[in-house]
Design a protein around this motif. Structure first.
Motif, PDB file in Angstrom:
ATOM      1  N   THR A  99      -6.798   1.292  -7.585  1.00 46.95           N
ATOM      2  CA  THR A  99      -7.097   0.251  -6.606  1.00 46.95           C
ATOM      3  C   THR A  99      -8.413  -0.416  -6.977  1.00 46.95           C
ATOM      4  OG1 THR A  99      -5.976   1.476  -4.832  1.00 46.95           O
ATOM      5  CG2 THR A  99      -7.545  -0.234  -4.169  1.00 46.95           C
ATOM      6  N   TYR A 155      -4.553  -4.210  -7.541  1.00 47.34           N
ATOM      7  CA  TYR A 155      -4.221  -2.981  -8.251  1.00 47.34           C
ATOM      8  C   TYR A 155      -4.053  -3.269  -9.743  1.00 47.34           C
ATOM      9  CZ  TYR A 155      -2.977  -1.737  -3.467  1.00 47.34           C
ATOM     10  OH  TYR A 155      -3.024  -1.529  -2.121  1.00 47.34           O
ATOM     11  N   ARG A 199       0.832  -1.207   0.000  1.00 49.68           N
ATOM     12  CA  ARG A 199       0.000   0.000   0.000  1.00 49.68           C
ATOM     13  C   ARG A 199       0.867   1.257   0.000  1.00 49.68           C
ATOM     14  NH1 ARG A 199      -1.833   3.365   3.777  1.00 49.68           N
ATOM     15  NH2 ARG A 199      -1.055   2.060   5.472  1.00 49.68           N
TER      16      ARG A 199
END
Length: 222
Positions: free
Chosen positions: A209, A215, A191
């Motif tokens: 996202t 992703y 992240r």
């Protein structure tokens, strides 16, 4: 790209690992054949860099088992055995490439990237989409002509996302391919890396996202 180095010379193994990491290649190290087979069974390696004369299961037998049990994992033999007969034997046991010691490191990196490409759809060394251009050989990234300085891990993650050609990659998959076995799967490393990548590449965001999935790079490959 993730590589397993099987080398019983500790200093050489460490030097290879350091060099590969500098080339944005995640690399694990083991020093014997038995541990090598355990790691290959537990992890999705793209290439195994394999010395032949190693403790435990001999390198030739490790190579033969990988060829049968993990056919998508490529094997590059990196060994002091350099005669023609040695090379022929290595290829007969299932090696995909063979490099004799001593070796030039840039050549090793190029051969590893060539082996990785064998398991993927044909793709150029340079990728370009949504104004982002990535050159895997020069390790350079630009956005709309502006150079973007990335860390090795940021570069590796961006390359994985761009080569996925719009596909969604989970955080687990990114962690597996861009980090080595010392990475903690329960951290927020991915992240944070994605967030930093977005800021460095600038708006509009090209990394999206996908809730609950992972992703993707939002733009067709050019």
């Amino acid at each position: 790209m993730r590589v397993l180095i099987v080398e019983d010379e500790l200093l050489l193994a460490e030097a290879i690992q350091t060099g590969l990491r500098r080339a944005s290649i995640a690399a694990d190290v083991v020093h014997d054949g038995d541990t090598a087979l355990e790691h290959v069974s537990a992890n999705d390696y793209d290439v195994v860099v394999l010395d032949r004369d190693i403790p435990g299961t001999h390198g030739d037998d490790v190579c033969a088992r990988i060829a049968v049990e993990h056919p998508r994992t490529r094997v590059l033999m990196l060994t002091a055995a350099r005669t023609l007969d040695d090379k022929v034997t290595g290829f007969e046991r299932g090696a995909d490439d063979y490099v004799a010691k001593p070796f030039e490191f840039p050549e090793l990196v190029s051969r590893l990237r060539a082996l990785e490409r064998r398991n993927q759809p044909v793709a150029p060394p340079s990728l370009e989409a949504a104004g982002v251009r990535l050159d895997s050989f020069r390790q350079e990234v630009s956005r709309n002509g502006r150079q973007v300085r990335l860390s090795r891990k940021e570069f590796a993650v961006l390359e994985l996302l761009m080569r996925a050609d719009g596909g969604v990659l989970s955080a687990e998959r990114l962690l597996e391919k861009a980090w080595d076995m010392n990475a903690d799967p329960f951290t927020n490393t991915i992240r944070v890396t994605i967030s930093t990548l977005r800021k460095k590449l600038g708006e509009p965001w090209v990394i999206q996202t996908v809730p609950g999935s992972g992703y993707r790079f939002d733009g067709p490959r050019g």
